[in-house]
Motif scaffolding. Structure first.
Motif, PDB file in Angstrom:
ATOM      1  N   GLU A  50       0.797  -1.193  -0.033  1.00  5.11           N
ATOM      2  CA  GLU A  50       0.058  -0.166  -0.067  1.00  5.11           C
ATOM      3  C   GLU A  50       0.938   1.307   0.134  1.00  5.11           C
ATOM      4  OE1 GLU A  50      -3.113   2.065   2.926  1.00  5.11           O
ATOM      5  OE2 GLU A  50      -3.310  -0.048   2.673  1.00  5.11           O
ATOM      6  N   TYR A  51       1.789   1.419   0.694  1.00  6.68           N
ATOM      7  CA  TYR A  51       2.692   2.668   0.802  1.00  6.68           C
ATOM      8  C   TYR A  51       3.495   2.696  -0.234  1.00  6.68           C
ATOM      9  CZ  TYR A  51       5.623   6.142   2.235  1.00  6.68           C
ATOM     10  OH  TYR A  51       6.573   7.424   2.360  1.00  6.68           O
ATOM     11  N   GLN A  52       4.194   1.723  -0.914  1.00  4.85           N
ATOM     12  CA  GLN A  52       4.816   2.056  -2.419  1.00  4.85           C
ATOM     13  C   GLN A  52       3.904   2.259  -3.371  1.00  4.85           C
ATOM     14  OE1 GLN A  52       8.642   0.032  -4.079  1.00  4.85           O
ATOM     15  NE2 GLN A  52       7.054  -1.415  -4.554  1.00  4.85           N
ATOM     16  N   ASP A  53       2.963   1.840  -3.337  1.00  3.74           N
ATOM     17  CA  ASP A  53       1.761   2.136  -4.336  1.00  3.74           C
ATOM     18  C   ASP A  53       1.367   3.360  -4.466  1.00  3.74           C
ATOM     19  OD1 ASP A  53       1.925  -0.748  -5.044  1.00  3.74           O
ATOM     20  OD2 ASP A  53       0.041  -1.225  -4.129  1.00  3.74           O
ATOM     21  N   SER A  54       1.066   3.850  -3.097  1.00  4.06           N
ATOM     22  CA  SER A  54       0.716   5.445  -3.057  1.00  4.06           C
ATOM     23  C   SER A  54       1.687   6.229  -3.359  1.00  4.06           C
ATOM     24  CB  SER A  54       0.306   5.566  -1.550  1.00  4.06           C
ATOM     25  OG  SER A  54       1.218   5.790  -0.663  1.00  4.06           O
ATOM     26  N   PHE A  59       3.491   9.985  -7.819  1.00  5.97           N
ATOM     27  CA  PHE A  59       4.348  10.196  -8.998  1.00  5.97           C
ATOM     28  C   PHE A  59       3.874  10.090 -10.331  1.00  5.97           C
ATOM     29  CE2 PHE A  59       8.058   8.271 -11.768  1.00  5.97           C
ATOM     30  CZ  PHE A  59       8.671   9.600 -11.680  1.00  5.97           C
ATOM     31  N   ASP A  60       2.869   9.280 -10.762  1.00  4.26           N
ATOM     32  CA  ASP A  60       2.289   8.903 -11.876  1.00  4.26           C
ATOM     33  C   ASP A  60       1.406  10.239 -12.168  1.00  4.26           C
ATOM     34  OD1 ASP A  60       3.487   6.740 -12.607  1.00  4.26           O
ATOM     35  OD2 ASP A  60       1.941   5.513 -11.778  1.00  4.26           O
ATOM     36  N   GLU A  61       0.634  10.723 -10.914  1.00  2.00           N
ATOM     37  CA  GLU A  61      -0.315  11.978 -11.041  1.00  2.00           C
ATOM     38  C   GLU A  61       0.524  13.118 -11.681  1.00  2.00           C
ATOM     39  OE1 GLU A  61      -2.858  11.732  -7.670  1.00  2.00           O
ATOM     40  OE2 GLU A  61      -3.857   9.872  -8.349  1.00  2.00           O
ATOM     41  N   LEU A  62       1.633  13.496 -10.957  1.00  2.48           N
ATOM     42  CA  LEU A  62       2.269  14.531 -11.268  1.00  2.48           C
ATOM     43  C   LEU A  62       2.898  14.259 -12.667  1.00  2.48           C
ATOM     44  CD1 LEU A  62       3.567  17.080 -10.121  1.00  2.48           C
ATOM     45  CD2 LEU A  62       5.577  15.634  -9.296  1.00  2.48           C
ATOM     46  N   LEU A  63       3.338  13.151 -13.133  1.00  3.60           N
ATOM     47  CA  LEU A  63       3.717  13.017 -14.339  1.00  3.60           C
ATOM     48  C   LEU A  63       2.556  13.360 -15.447  1.00  3.60           C
ATOM     49  CD1 LEU A  63       5.728   9.761 -14.581  1.00  3.60           C
ATOM     50  CD2 LEU A  63       6.560  12.055 -14.729  1.00  3.60           C
ATOM     51  N   LYS A  64       1.292  12.778 -15.131  1.00  6.46           N
ATOM     52  CA  LYS A  64       0.365  13.346 -16.173  1.00  6.46           C
ATOM     53  C   LYS A  64      -0.108  14.810 -16.228  1.00  6.46           C
ATOM     54  CE  LYS A  64      -2.185   8.982 -15.127  1.00  6.46           C
ATOM     55  NZ  LYS A  64      -3.358   8.326 -14.392  1.00  6.46           N
ATOM     56  N   GLN A  65       0.266  15.580 -15.090  1.00  2.00           N
ATOM     57  CA  GLN A  65       0.038  17.054 -15.345  1.00  2.00           C
ATOM     58  C   GLN A  65       0.730  17.441 -16.232  1.00  2.00           C
ATOM     59  OE1 GLN A  65       0.484  18.626 -11.236  1.00  2.00           O
ATOM     60  NE2 GLN A  65      -1.226  17.458 -10.604  1.00  2.00           N
TER      61      GLN A  65
END
Length: 67
Positions: A50-54, A59-65
């Motif tokens: 859970e922690y690593q996934d979060s 990180f993925d959400e920031l990349l999408k921006q």
């Protein structure tokens, strides 16, 4: 692996290595969180799941921006 690029994440996942992202634009925050939150999880073996996934999702959400 502590890195800041999508290719690094891919390499870590491909090789079954733990990954902690340094968020671009939030580098100071990322290093502080590594020290205070993520590193203790590495040592007490609660980083995976859970922690690593979060943190990877963050990180993925920031990349999408910036895509």
């Amino acid at each position: 692996m502590v890195e800041d690029a999508p290719g690094d994440l891919s390499a870590a996942l491909k090789n079954s290595v733990l990954y902690y992202p340094i968020l671009f634009g939030k580098e100071s925050f990322s290093w502080k969180r590594l020290s205070s939150e993520a590193a203790p999880r590495f040592t007490n073996k609660t980083y995976t799941g859970e922690y690593q996934d979060s943190v990877i999702q963050e990180f993925d959400e920031l990349l999408k921006q910036y895509s």
